[in-house]
Design an enzyme around this catalytic site. Sequence first.
Site, PDB file in Angstrom:
ATOM      1  N   SER A  63       0.821  -1.216   0.000  1.00 44.71           N
ATOM      2  CA  SER A  63       0.000   0.000   0.000  1.00 44.71           C
ATOM      3  C   SER A  63       0.854   1.264   0.000  1.00 44.71           C
ATOM      4  O   SER A  63       2.009   1.248   0.434  1.00 44.71           O
ATOM      5  CB  SER A  63      -0.908   0.033   1.232  1.00 44.71           C
ATOM      6  OG  SER A  63      -1.704  -1.124   1.289  1.00 44.71           O
TER       7      SER A  63
HETATM    8  N1  SAH Z   1      -0.315  -5.272   4.013  1.00 42.83           N
HETATM    9  C1  SAH Z   1       0.440  -5.577   2.822  1.00 42.83           C
HETATM   10  C2  SAH Z   1      -0.282  -5.237   1.532  1.00 42.83           C
HETATM   11  C3  SAH Z   1      -1.571  -5.921   1.399  1.00 42.83           C
HETATM   12  S1  SAH Z   1      -2.031  -6.376  -0.246  1.00 42.83           S
HETATM   13  C4  SAH Z   1       1.814  -4.943   2.850  1.00 42.83           C
HETATM   14  O1  SAH Z   1       2.125  -4.187   3.775  1.00 42.83           O
HETATM   15  O2  SAH Z   1       2.593  -5.210   1.929  1.00 42.83           O
HETATM   16  C5  SAH Z   1      -3.325  -7.485   0.241  1.00 42.83           C
HETATM   17  C6  SAH Z   1      -2.843  -8.859   0.614  1.00 42.83           C
HETATM   18  O3  SAH Z   1      -3.970  -9.567   1.134  1.00 42.83           O
HETATM   19  C7  SAH Z   1      -2.362  -9.676  -0.575  1.00 42.83           C
HETATM   20  O4  SAH Z   1      -1.069 -10.141  -0.334  1.00 42.83           O
HETATM   21  C8  SAH Z   1      -3.372 -10.807  -0.671  1.00 42.83           C
HETATM   22  O5  SAH Z   1      -2.803 -12.021  -1.114  1.00 42.83           O
HETATM   23  C9  SAH Z   1      -3.865 -10.913   0.764  1.00 42.83           C
HETATM   24  N2  SAH Z   1      -5.178 -11.545   0.957  1.00 42.83           N
HETATM   25  C10 SAH Z   1      -6.278 -11.447   0.172  1.00 42.83           C
HETATM   26  N3  SAH Z   1      -7.293 -12.175   0.696  1.00 42.83           N
HETATM   27  C11 SAH Z   1      -6.821 -12.735   1.845  1.00 42.83           C
HETATM   28  C12 SAH Z   1      -7.379 -13.604   2.837  1.00 42.83           C
HETATM   29  N4  SAH Z   1      -8.622 -14.075   2.755  1.00 42.83           N
HETATM   30  N5  SAH Z   1      -6.601 -13.980   3.877  1.00 42.83           N
HETATM   31  C13 SAH Z   1      -5.317 -13.554   3.989  1.00 42.83           C
HETATM   32  N6  SAH Z   1      -4.737 -12.743   3.080  1.00 42.83           N
HETATM   33  C14 SAH Z   1      -5.465 -12.327   2.025  1.00 42.83           C
END
Ligand code: SAH
Length: 237
Positions: free
Chosen positions: A83
């Site tokens: 993000s």
């Molecule tokens: N917080 C992260 C960026 C998030 S991007 C950082 O600091 O880099 C969103 C992430 O959520 C992705 O990696 C995606 O694979 C994950 N995601 C999506 N659905 C999910 C779920 N049900 N459980 C766990 N992770 C999930």
Amino acid sequence: MKKIFPILISVFLMHCVTMVGQTDYTEQREQMVKWQLQGRDITDLATLAAMLNVPRHKFVPEKMMANAYTDGPLPIGNGQTISQPYIVAFMTQALHLNSKDRVLEIGTGSGYQAAVLAKIVDSVYTMEIVEDLAITARERLKDLGFANVVVTWGDGYHGLPDKAPFDAIMVTAGADSIPQPLIDQLKIGGHMIIPVGPHHGIRQLVLITKKKNKIVKKDLMSVRFVPFTRAQKPNKD
Ligand code: SAH
């Protein structure tokens, strides 16, 4: 002496390059905090200090390092993104954290948000549904010395009932609705922040406060996030 002179010169030059590289990232990080965070509405000192101390460039792929401190999200592989720094800070600040808190993050991605949280609170549990990302983030956080973060590979919809209740929960993937298990795993008085809205659309960043007999929801801002996906199989560590 003739032989040793070029060696000394090259050692000196290598040292200069390393110094410049380090100074550069520290300065870029200071600029990021000053202009992108304080220049907007980030005032929480713990959040600002954490953003100043976590080396964001170490959480992005090597070819993206030069852009690590720009004012936007960046691709991290597997179709996912880290993000925008401002969004990381905004979501962190909104949770009103304190140093004794246990926090659950859903969507580890690069591990950057978990690292920022880990600088502020006692312990961070973070879940990632993409196995490769979970493994890479776990290794990275370990190498960088974040001993108070536990990375779990699994579908964050279910949260971590064994570790509940949490003082705060942060979801960093855009969900269609608020997962009930996460509300159940939040302490009374605790806050959860989550982007909610239609699939692939603009979503609302919602702050949820759990009261004794009800939950209170507040819309904070419109955001775009990669989607919250669901696993076809049960959770694994
Ligand atoms: N917080 C992260 C960026 C998030 S991007 C950082 O600091 O880099 C969103 C992430 O959520 C992705 O990696 C995606 O694979 C994950 N995601 C999506 N659905 C999910 C779920 N049900 N459980 C766990 N992770 C999930």
